[in-house]
Design a protein around this motif. Sequence first.
Motif, PDB file in Angstrom:
ATOM      1  N   CYS A  72       0.844  -1.187   0.000  1.00 18.45           N
ATOM      2  CA  CYS A  72       0.000   0.000   0.000  1.00 18.45           C
ATOM      3  C   CYS A  72       0.884   1.244   0.000  1.00 18.45           C
ATOM      4  O   CYS A  72       2.061   1.185   0.345  1.00 18.45           O
ATOM      5  N   LYS A  73       0.295   2.354  -0.409  1.00 17.68           N
ATOM      6  CA  LYS A  73       1.020   3.620  -0.450  1.00 17.68           C
ATOM      7  C   LYS A  73       1.031   4.245   0.941  1.00 17.68           C
ATOM      8  O   LYS A  73       0.013   4.297   1.613  1.00 17.68           O
ATOM      9  N   ASP A  74       2.195   4.711   1.374  1.00 17.52           N
ATOM     10  CA  ASP A  74       2.394   5.389   2.659  1.00 17.52           C
ATOM     11  C   ASP A  74       1.748   4.624   3.822  1.00 17.52           C
ATOM     12  O   ASP A  74       0.819   5.110   4.470  1.00 17.52           O
ATOM     13  N   PRO A  75       2.272   3.419   4.111  1.00 17.87           N
ATOM     14  CA  PRO A  75       1.701   2.630   5.210  1.00 17.87           C
ATOM     15  C   PRO A  75       1.771   3.378   6.536  1.00 17.87           C
ATOM     16  O   PRO A  75       2.753   4.068   6.827  1.00 17.87           O
ATOM     17  N   GLY A  76       0.747   3.246   7.344  1.00 18.33           N
ATOM     18  CA  GLY A  76       0.687   3.927   8.630  1.00 18.33           C
ATOM     19  C   GLY A  76       1.796   3.526   9.581  1.00 18.33           C
ATOM     20  O   GLY A  76       2.169   4.288  10.473  1.00 18.33           O
ATOM     21  N   GLN A  77       2.349   2.331   9.394  1.00 13.25           N
ATOM     22  CA  GLN A  77       3.417   1.855  10.271  1.00 13.25           C
ATOM     23  C   GLN A  77       4.727   2.615  10.055  1.00 13.25           C
ATOM     24  O   GLN A  77       5.595   2.614  10.921  1.00 13.25           O
ATOM     25  N   VAL A  78       4.881   3.243   8.899  1.00 13.40           N
ATOM     26  CA  VAL A  78       6.107   3.980   8.585  1.00 13.40           C
ATOM     27  C   VAL A  78       6.087   5.293   9.362  1.00 13.40           C
ATOM     28  O   VAL A  78       5.232   6.149   9.134  1.00 13.40           O
ATOM     29  N   VAL A  79       7.019   5.428  10.305  1.00 12.15           N
ATOM     30  CA  VAL A  79       7.072   6.627  11.135  1.00 12.15           C
ATOM     31  C   VAL A  79       8.438   7.316  11.115  1.00 12.15           C
ATOM     32  O   VAL A  79       8.632   8.299  11.820  1.00 12.15           O
ATOM     33  N   ILE A  80       9.361   6.833  10.295  1.00 12.17           N
ATOM     34  CA  ILE A  80      10.653   7.509  10.217  1.00 12.17           C
ATOM     35  C   ILE A  80      10.482   8.924   9.667  1.00 12.17           C
ATOM     36  O   ILE A  80      11.263   9.818   9.962  1.00 12.17           O
ATOM     37  N   ASP A  81       9.413   9.143   8.898  1.00 10.71           N
ATOM     38  CA  ASP A  81       9.142  10.488   8.401  1.00 10.71           C
ATOM     39  C   ASP A  81       8.797  11.438   9.544  1.00 10.71           C
ATOM     40  O   ASP A  81       9.144  12.627   9.501  1.00 10.71           O
ATOM     41  N   GLU A  82       8.184  10.924  10.599  1.00  9.71           N
ATOM     42  CA  GLU A  82       7.922  11.760  11.780  1.00  9.71           C
ATOM     43  C   GLU A  82       9.220  12.115  12.501  1.00  9.71           C
ATOM     44  O   GLU A  82       9.358  13.227  13.012  1.00  9.71           O
ATOM     45  N   LEU A  83      10.155  11.191  12.546  1.00 14.03           N
ATOM     46  CA  LEU A  83      11.468  11.491  13.122  1.00 14.03           C
ATOM     47  C   LEU A  83      12.119  12.632  12.353  1.00 14.03           C
ATOM     48  O   LEU A  83      12.591  13.605  12.938  1.00 14.03           O
ATOM     49  N   LEU A  84      12.115  12.531  11.038  1.00 18.39           N
ATOM     50  CA  LEU A  84      12.702  13.570  10.192  1.00 18.39           C
ATOM     51  C   LEU A  84      12.013  14.913  10.417  1.00 18.39           C
ATOM     52  O   LEU A  84      12.676  15.934  10.632  1.00 18.39           O
ATOM     53  N   GLY A  85      10.696  14.927  10.380  1.00 20.21           N
ATOM     54  CA  GLY A  85       9.955  16.175  10.535  1.00 20.21           C
ATOM     55  C   GLY A  85      10.120  16.797  11.905  1.00 20.21           C
ATOM     56  O   GLY A  85      10.304  18.013  12.032  1.00 20.21           O
ATOM     57  N   GLN A  86      10.081  15.956  12.944  1.00 21.59           N
ATOM     58  CA  GLN A  86      10.219  16.492  14.299  1.00 21.59           C
ATOM     59  C   GLN A  86      11.611  17.066  14.510  1.00 21.59           C
ATOM     60  O   GLN A  86      11.763  18.140  15.083  1.00 21.59           O
ATOM     61  N   TRP A  87      12.633  16.373  14.028  1.00 20.51           N
ATOM     62  CA  TRP A  87      13.990  16.906  14.153  1.00 20.51           C
ATOM     63  C   TRP A  87      14.170  18.156  13.306  1.00 20.51           C
ATOM     64  O   TRP A  87      14.856  19.084  13.716  1.00 20.51           O
ATOM     65  N   ALA A  88      13.541  18.221  12.138  1.00 23.61           N
ATOM     66  CA  ALA A  88      13.614  19.431  11.311  1.00 23.61           C
ATOM     67  C   ALA A  88      12.998  20.616  12.055  1.00 23.61           C
ATOM     68  O   ALA A  88      13.495  21.745  11.960  1.00 23.61           O
ATOM     69  N   ALA A  89      11.929  20.372  12.800  1.00 26.21           N
ATOM     70  CA  ALA A  89      11.306  21.441  13.595  1.00 26.21           C
ATOM     71  C   ALA A  89      12.256  21.961  14.662  1.00 26.21           C
ATOM     72  O   ALA A  89      12.134  23.101  15.110  1.00 26.21           O
ATOM     73  N   LEU A  90      13.224  21.143  15.063  1.00 28.43           N
ATOM     74  CA  LEU A  90      14.178  21.507  16.111  1.00 28.43           C
ATOM     75  C   LEU A  90      15.521  21.973  15.545  1.00 28.43           C
ATOM     76  O   LEU A  90      16.465  22.186  16.313  1.00 28.43           O
ATOM     77  N   LEU A  91      15.599  22.156  14.242  1.00 30.73           N
ATOM     78  CA  LEU A  91      16.879  22.445  13.578  1.00 30.73           C
ATOM     79  C   LEU A  91      17.630  23.605  14.219  1.00 30.73           C
ATOM     80  O   LEU A  91      18.837  23.519  14.441  1.00 30.73           O
ATOM     81  N   PHE A  92      16.953  24.685  14.523  1.00 29.40           N
ATOM     82  CA  PHE A  92      17.631  25.869  15.066  1.00 29.40           C
ATOM     83  C   PHE A  92      17.377  26.084  16.558  1.00 29.40           C
ATOM     84  O   PHE A  92      17.673  27.150  17.087  1.00 29.40           O
ATOM     85  N   VAL A  93      16.834  25.078  17.224  1.00 29.74           N
ATOM     86  CA  VAL A  93      16.594  25.177  18.666  1.00 29.74           C
ATOM     87  C   VAL A  93      17.908  24.936  19.405  1.00 29.74           C
ATOM     88  O   VAL A  93      18.625  23.974  19.134  1.00 29.74           O
ATOM     89  N   SER A  94      18.217  25.810  20.327  1.00 29.04           N
ATOM     90  CA  SER A  94      19.429  25.690  21.129  1.00 29.04           C
ATOM     91  C   SER A  94      19.253  24.587  22.174  1.00 29.04           C
ATOM     92  O   SER A  94      18.162  24.417  22.716  1.00 29.04           O
ATOM     93  N   PRO A  95      20.335  23.861  22.481  1.00 30.99           N
ATOM     94  CA  PRO A  95      20.237  22.868  23.562  1.00 30.99           C
ATOM     95  C   PRO A  95      19.865  23.505  24.908  1.00 30.99           C
ATOM     96  O   PRO A  95      19.407  22.814  25.805  1.00 30.99           O
ATOM     97  N   ASP A  96      20.035  24.824  25.005  1.00 28.15           N
ATOM     98  CA  ASP A  96      19.654  25.533  26.232  1.00 28.15           C
ATOM     99  C   ASP A  96      18.170  25.913  26.255  1.00 28.15           C
ATOM    100  O   ASP A  96      17.693  26.451  27.245  1.00 28.15           O
ATOM    101  N   SER A  97      17.467  25.655  25.165  1.00 27.12           N
ATOM    102  CA  SER A  97      16.053  26.046  25.050  1.00 27.12           C
ATOM    103  C   SER A  97      15.139  24.820  25.022  1.00 27.12           C
ATOM    104  O   SER A  97      14.248  24.716  24.178  1.00 27.12           O
ATOM    105  N   LEU A  98      15.362  23.905  25.943  1.00 24.62           N
ATOM    106  CA  LEU A  98      14.563  22.679  25.955  1.00 24.62           C
ATOM    107  C   LEU A  98      13.081  22.935  26.192  1.00 24.62           C
ATOM    108  O   LEU A  98      12.250  22.095  25.859  1.00 24.62           O
ATOM    109  N   TRP A  99      12.735  24.099  26.705  1.00 26.49           N
ATOM    110  CA  TRP A  99      11.322  24.443  26.886  1.00 26.49           C
ATOM    111  C   TRP A  99      10.587  24.495  25.553  1.00 26.49           C
ATOM    112  O   TRP A  99       9.366  24.366  25.512  1.00 26.49           O
ATOM    113  N   LEU A 100      11.335  24.625  24.442  1.00 30.94           N
ATOM    114  CA  LEU A 100      10.719  24.672  23.109  1.00 30.94           C
ATOM    115  C   LEU A 100      10.342  23.290  22.570  1.00 30.94           C
ATOM    116  O   LEU A 100       9.681  23.199  21.530  1.00 30.94           O
ATOM    117  N   LEU A 101      10.737  22.228  23.263  1.00 28.31           N
ATOM    118  CA  LEU A 101      10.430  20.888  22.765  1.00 28.31           C
ATOM    119  C   LEU A 101       8.923  20.661  22.643  1.00 28.31           C
ATOM    120  O   LEU A 101       8.448  20.150  21.623  1.00 28.31           O
TER     121      LEU A 101
END
Length: 151
Positions: A72-101
């Motif tokens: 099937c196309k884009d199986p629901g079990q595939v979640v590595i795309d969420e890892l990529l997207g979530q980390w992309a959202a954190l690209l410019f977040v400083s390690p000192d700004s964990l409140w932004l998580l």
Amino acid sequence: MSHYRSLSRNIATLGPIGHAPKAPGTWGSLAALISAPWLFLPWEWPVRLVLLALVFIAGAWSASACEEQYACKDPGQVVIDELLGQWAALLFVSPDSLWLLIPAFLLFRLLDIVKPWPVRASETWLPGGGGIMIDDLLAGLLAGTILLPVS
């Protein structure tokens, strides 16, 4: 051949996370968020870009393989795309700004679900696993851009 299938499935599903009975995408994003302070945020942004590129490549390959395995196309079990997207959202977040998580998590999930332009349009830009990965990458980058003033 079974090692290939097992490896691609484990990468794409982040092991057992993609097999969660409810909301596997949210669980994948949460796993990315929890792992980020140790695996993503300690690095400077150029290294983070390399990590995102590696996750994109591994994700596109494994997601394509899973489309064949699950037939099937884009199986629901595939979640590595969420890892990529979530980390992309954190690209410019400083390690000192964990409140932004938490805001980054909520904003990424909202944009990944609602899929505003160009997020939804991007799903067709690349074939197979690349299409699965790119919309989450754009949703994450959009979330990160929104958070940039407070990062």
